[in-house]
Design a protein around this motif. Structure first.
Motif, PDB file in Angstrom:
ATOM      1  N   PRO A  18       0.718  -1.242  -0.060  1.00  0.00           N
ATOM      2  CA  PRO A  18      -0.073   0.136   0.012  1.00  0.00           C
ATOM      3  C   PRO A  18       0.777   1.145  -0.141  1.00  0.00           C
ATOM      4  O   PRO A  18       0.326   2.412  -0.254  1.00  0.00           O
ATOM      5  CB  PRO A  18      -0.856  -0.176   1.387  1.00  0.00           C
ATOM      6  CG  PRO A  18      -0.080  -1.095   2.097  1.00  0.00           C
ATOM      7  CD  PRO A  18       0.804  -2.119   1.273  1.00  0.00           C
ATOM      8  N   LEU A  19       2.132   1.170   0.331  1.00  0.00           N
ATOM      9  CA  LEU A  19       2.999   2.489   0.497  1.00  0.00           C
ATOM     10  C   LEU A  19       3.992   2.489  -0.556  1.00  0.00           C
ATOM     11  O   LEU A  19       4.419   3.618  -1.049  1.00  0.00           O
ATOM     12  CB  LEU A  19       3.768   2.307   1.990  1.00  0.00           C
ATOM     13  CG  LEU A  19       2.913   2.449   3.192  1.00  0.00           C
ATOM     14  CD1 LEU A  19       3.704   2.234   4.381  1.00  0.00           C
ATOM     15  CD2 LEU A  19       1.970   3.683   3.095  1.00  0.00           C
ATOM     16  N   TYR A  20       4.415   1.337  -1.060  1.00  0.00           N
ATOM     17  CA  TYR A  20       5.246   1.376  -2.248  1.00  0.00           C
ATOM     18  C   TYR A  20       4.976   0.935  -3.639  1.00  0.00           C
ATOM     19  O   TYR A  20       4.762  -0.496  -3.659  1.00  0.00           O
ATOM     20  CB  TYR A  20       6.632   0.379  -1.917  1.00  0.00           C
ATOM     21  CG  TYR A  20       7.192   1.040  -0.444  1.00  0.00           C
ATOM     22  CD1 TYR A  20       7.667   2.265  -0.334  1.00  0.00           C
ATOM     23  CD2 TYR A  20       6.780   0.092   0.719  1.00  0.00           C
ATOM     24  CE1 TYR A  20       8.292   2.688   0.997  1.00  0.00           C
ATOM     25  CE2 TYR A  20       7.383   0.535   1.940  1.00  0.00           C
ATOM     26  CZ  TYR A  20       7.898   1.995   1.989  1.00  0.00           C
ATOM     27  OH  TYR A  20       8.684   2.332   3.212  1.00  0.00           O
ATOM     28  N   ALA A  21       4.701   1.672  -4.764  1.00  0.00           N
ATOM     29  CA  ALA A  21       4.436   1.260  -5.902  1.00  0.00           C
ATOM     30  C   ALA A  21       5.793   0.583  -6.539  1.00  0.00           C
ATOM     31  O   ALA A  21       6.781   0.666  -6.197  1.00  0.00           O
ATOM     32  CB  ALA A  21       3.868   2.521  -6.623  1.00  0.00           C
ATOM     33  N   PRO A  22       5.451  -0.099  -7.696  1.00  0.00           N
ATOM     34  CA  PRO A  22       6.522  -0.806  -8.239  1.00  0.00           C
ATOM     35  C   PRO A  22       7.463   0.169  -9.079  1.00  0.00           C
ATOM     36  O   PRO A  22       8.759   0.001  -8.882  1.00  0.00           O
ATOM     37  CB  PRO A  22       5.899  -1.555  -9.517  1.00  0.00           C
ATOM     38  CG  PRO A  22       4.597  -1.974  -8.749  1.00  0.00           C
ATOM     39  CD  PRO A  22       4.247  -0.674  -8.071  1.00  0.00           C
ATOM     40  N   GLU A  23       6.977   1.333  -9.220  1.00  0.00           N
ATOM     41  CA  GLU A  23       7.754   2.511  -9.917  1.00  0.00           C
ATOM     42  C   GLU A  23       8.634   3.000  -9.021  1.00  0.00           C
ATOM     43  O   GLU A  23       9.712   3.525  -9.153  1.00  0.00           O
ATOM     44  CB  GLU A  23       6.810   3.426 -10.325  1.00  0.00           C
ATOM     45  CG  GLU A  23       6.016   3.331 -11.682  1.00  0.00           C
ATOM     46  CD  GLU A  23       4.970   2.430 -11.320  1.00  0.00           C
ATOM     47  OE1 GLU A  23       4.133   2.334 -12.364  1.00  0.00           O
ATOM     48  OE2 GLU A  23       4.520   2.081 -10.277  1.00  0.00           O
ATOM     49  N   TYR A  24       8.453   3.046  -7.502  1.00  0.00           N
ATOM     50  CA  TYR A  24       9.362   3.395  -6.554  1.00  0.00           C
ATOM     51  C   TYR A  24      10.673   2.532  -6.926  1.00  0.00           C
ATOM     52  O   TYR A  24      11.621   3.191  -6.575  1.00  0.00           O
ATOM     53  CB  TYR A  24       8.670   3.310  -5.139  1.00  0.00           C
ATOM     54  CG  TYR A  24       9.422   3.649  -4.012  1.00  0.00           C
ATOM     55  CD1 TYR A  24      10.101   4.840  -3.760  1.00  0.00           C
ATOM     56  CD2 TYR A  24      10.172   2.515  -3.294  1.00  0.00           C
ATOM     57  CE1 TYR A  24      11.189   5.053  -2.703  1.00  0.00           C
ATOM     58  CE2 TYR A  24      10.832   2.823  -2.056  1.00  0.00           C
ATOM     59  CZ  TYR A  24      11.436   4.034  -1.961  1.00  0.00           C
ATOM     60  OH  TYR A  24      12.093   4.254  -0.919  1.00  0.00           O
ATOM     61  N   PHE A  25      10.585   1.262  -6.654  1.00  0.00           N
ATOM     62  CA  PHE A  25      11.713   0.413  -6.466  1.00  0.00           C
ATOM     63  C   PHE A  25      12.570   0.797  -7.973  1.00  0.00           C
ATOM     64  O   PHE A  25      13.692   0.767  -7.586  1.00  0.00           O
ATOM     65  CB  PHE A  25      11.412  -0.969  -6.523  1.00  0.00           C
ATOM     66  CG  PHE A  25      10.561  -1.383  -5.367  1.00  0.00           C
ATOM     67  CD1 PHE A  25      11.394  -1.567  -4.084  1.00  0.00           C
ATOM     68  CD2 PHE A  25       9.176  -1.133  -5.184  1.00  0.00           C
ATOM     69  CE1 PHE A  25      10.786  -2.019  -2.967  1.00  0.00           C
ATOM     70  CE2 PHE A  25       8.646  -1.535  -4.033  1.00  0.00           C
ATOM     71  CZ  PHE A  25       9.405  -1.930  -2.747  1.00  0.00           C
ATOM     72  N   PHE A  26      12.064   0.898  -8.981  1.00  0.00           N
ATOM     73  CA  PHE A  26      12.759   1.165 -10.455  1.00  0.00           C
ATOM     74  C   PHE A  26      13.360   2.438 -10.432  1.00  0.00           C
ATOM     75  O   PHE A  26      14.420   2.650 -10.597  1.00  0.00           O
ATOM     76  CB  PHE A  26      11.928   0.817 -11.333  1.00  0.00           C
ATOM     77  CG  PHE A  26      11.275  -0.338 -11.814  1.00  0.00           C
ATOM     78  CD1 PHE A  26      12.320  -1.549 -12.088  1.00  0.00           C
ATOM     79  CD2 PHE A  26       9.910  -0.787 -11.568  1.00  0.00           C
ATOM     80  CE1 PHE A  26      11.936  -2.643 -12.412  1.00  0.00           C
ATOM     81  CE2 PHE A  26       9.691  -2.017 -11.850  1.00  0.00           C
ATOM     82  CZ  PHE A  26      10.715  -3.086 -11.819  1.00  0.00           C
ATOM     83  N   ASP A  27      12.617   3.565  -9.646  1.00  0.00           N
ATOM     84  CA  ASP A  27      13.073   4.802  -9.590  1.00  0.00           C
ATOM     85  C   ASP A  27      14.281   4.880  -8.569  1.00  0.00           C
ATOM     86  O   ASP A  27      15.533   5.614  -9.018  1.00  0.00           O
ATOM     87  CB  ASP A  27      11.976   5.875  -9.350  1.00  0.00           C
ATOM     88  CG  ASP A  27      12.678   7.250  -9.486  1.00  0.00           C
ATOM     89  OD1 ASP A  27      12.892   7.701 -10.477  1.00  0.00           O
ATOM     90  OD2 ASP A  27      12.474   7.866  -8.135  1.00  0.00           O
ATOM     91  N   VAL A  28      14.447   4.390  -7.607  1.00  0.00           N
ATOM     92  CA  VAL A  28      15.342   4.491  -6.694  1.00  0.00           C
ATOM     93  C   VAL A  28      16.730   3.777  -7.202  1.00  0.00           C
ATOM     94  O   VAL A  28      17.539   4.240  -7.118  1.00  0.00           O
ATOM     95  CB  VAL A  28      15.335   3.901  -5.410  1.00  0.00           C
ATOM     96  CG1 VAL A  28      16.483   3.531  -4.393  1.00  0.00           C
ATOM     97  CG2 VAL A  28      13.786   4.673  -4.588  1.00  0.00           C
ATOM     98  N   THR A  29      16.438   2.573  -7.953  1.00  0.00           N
ATOM     99  CA  THR A  29      17.749   1.846  -8.379  1.00  0.00           C
ATOM    100  C   THR A  29      18.202   2.768  -9.490  1.00  0.00           C
ATOM    101  O   THR A  29      19.456   2.764  -9.750  1.00  0.00           O
ATOM    102  CB  THR A  29      17.235   0.232  -8.829  1.00  0.00           C
ATOM    103  OG1 THR A  29      16.456  -0.126  -7.784  1.00  0.00           O
ATOM    104  CG2 THR A  29      18.329  -0.222  -9.439  1.00  0.00           C
TER     105      THR A  29
END
Length: 483
Positions: free
Chosen positions: A74-85
């Motif tokens: 609910p807090l972390y969308a998949p796009e978040y993981f790709f953007d940080v990486t």
């Protein structure tokens, strides 16, 4: 992007764009004539391999076909993981290409006579290697090398994919060699991130087989629980963010001698008085910082012969006097400050907690770095570690340094390599530290359980953090493990 298109498809295109940029720019900058070209190329290969592994993990994790049961947080969308990486890869790309350009610049003969860029980087490399080598010789960390580059201020870039202490020095160091003296402190951060615990197979915060990084440890060596706490416990919780800086200060003092304490004081004199008691969550208050070095000297005095002990104690008094002169007098007993998220506490209590941490480091964690008589390779017996260098400039230290850091090498070391060079195998893009987040990323179910038990929710946030890989530098990783 279409609503039916998986989010990772577009992000993989972005990653490939960065890699293409890396290849073309690195190929133009890093040539056979580039100083330390082998290490730069190895760093690029490691970054690409590691970035591919990270992206592949998240691409599979959020692929509805490959991983149909992966829950959406609910807090972390998949796009978040790709953007940080992508940000992590992008920042390192910037540093690597800048470092390569600095090493590849060839000035005209006329400018070469007045420029000392190359000589400064060579000196800085030797200083960083001299500060790093004691931790390798005493097996506090696995074999590694050092690489220095110019940037706006002293810093270290912690990377999980290669055994390199990547240290930044200020541009002013070109003509002011004293500005190189902060290198030992920055190397201390690298050592803190890679301490190896050969005697323990346990885990702490998701690091199998490795001691917890200094920033994961309470300043009084314990965690505090929620609810009612004694005053010392509550204070230690608010001060725990200072641990890595305390570690780096103690390490710098032990490997580069008392001179490092005066160097720290010199840098603090540049701050306005409005910042003397400013808590930024990661650095001890400037008003307290020089005391870490005097505490280290006094702690070391308990483990050496009488002659060296007296020199350490005398030097500590001199640094205390210089600090008091900077502050305009001795700190009053009643002085208090308010740490982030906490209640006001006395500075004297903060000093007590810091002193307990310093004593523990000198007594236990860094005991092997204490002066060891005339044993070769031990500290304080050869430049730049001799106490006789306290009042001498960094220029004198540099005259006695001849060993350059080894180049980054994968596979068995060459026959002509020195004993300090890389030994054994080091896979490109791997930490070689058996970190739980890396094992979990590569399919180890037991490591996943360890991360979940440590409080990571979801557990792949630990993979995203990659231990200490920040989206910029220096500073805490994004995200950080639970307290």
């Amino acid at each position: 992007m279409s609503d039916n298109q998986e989010p990772h498809v577009e992000w993989i295109k972005r990653k490939e764009s960065i890699f293409k940029f890396q290849e073309e720019m690195a190929g133009a900058i890093i040539t056979e004539n580039t100083d330390r070209a082998g290490t730069l190329r190895a760093l690029l290969a490691c970054l690409q391999e590691f970035g591919n592994r990270q992206f592949a993990f998240f691409a599979d994790k959020f692929d509805k076909v490959k991983s149909p049961t992966t829950p959406r947080h609910p807090l972390y969308a998949p796009e978040y993981f790709f953007d940080v990486t992508l940000s992590q890869i992008g920042y390192d790309t910037d540093v690597l290409l800048r470092a390569g350009q600095q090493r590849a610049i060839r000035l005209s003969p006329q400018n070469e006579k007045t420029s000392t860029f190359d000589a400064t980087l060579a000196n800085a490399d030797r200083l960083a290697w001299a500060a790093l080598l004691p931790a390798i010789r005493t097996k506090l960390i696995q074999p590694a090398t050092a690489f220095v580059y110019y940037q706006k201020s002293p810093a270290v870039r912690l990377i999980p994919y290669a055994p390199v202490a990547w240290v930044g020095i200020p541009y002013s160091a070109t003509d002011t060699e004293r500005d190189l003296a902060a290198i030992a402190h920055e190397v201390g951060h690298f050592v803190a991130s890679r301490l190896v615990d050969a005697d323990s197979a346990g885990t702490y915060g998701g690091n199998t087989g490795a001691r917890p990084p200094a920033q994961r440890r309470s300043i009084v060596d314990k965690r505090v629980s929620l609810g009612a706490e004694p005053p010392v416990g509550a204070a230690s919780r608010w001060l725990s963010g200072w641990d890595e800086e305390v570690f780096a200060d103690v390490y710098a003092c032990m490997v580069s001698g008392p001179m490092s304490g005066f160097t720290m004081l010199d840098s603090l004199r540049r701050l306005p008085a409005t910042r003397w008691m400013e808590d930024d969550r990661s650095h001890p208050l400037p008003i307290l910082r020089p005391r870490i070095y005097t505490m280290t000297m006094r702690a070391m005095a308990s483990y050496v012969d009488a002659e060296l002990a007296e020199i350490l104690l005398t030097t500590a008094r001199c640094l205390d006097d210089a600090t008091d002169a900077w502050l305009g007098g001795v700190l009053p007993e009643w002085l208090v400050f308010t740490p982030h998220g906490g209640s006001p506490i006395r500075l004297t209590l903060a000093l007590q907690l810091i002193e307990a941490a310093v004593n523990r480091l000198v007594r236990d964690d860094l005991a092997l770095l204490r002066p060891q008589g005339d044993q070769p390779g031990r500290l304080w017996t050869q430049p730049p570690y001799g106490f006789e260098h306290t009042s001498r400039g960094i220029e004198d230290v540099l005259r006695n340094l001849t060993d350059a850091p080894p180049e980054l090498h994968f596979g068995p070391p060459p026959a002509a390599a020195s004993g300090a060079a890389q030994s054994g195998l080091w896979a490109e893009g791997a930490t070689a530290l058996n970190m739980d987040w890396e094992l979990a990323r590569d399919g180890d179910a037991a490591a996943v359980c360890v991360l979940e038990q440590a409080g990571w929710n979801p557990w792949w946030l630990a993979v995203l953090s990659a231990g200490f890989w920040t989206t910029e530098g220096p500073g805490a990783g994004n995200p950080q493990p639970p307290s």
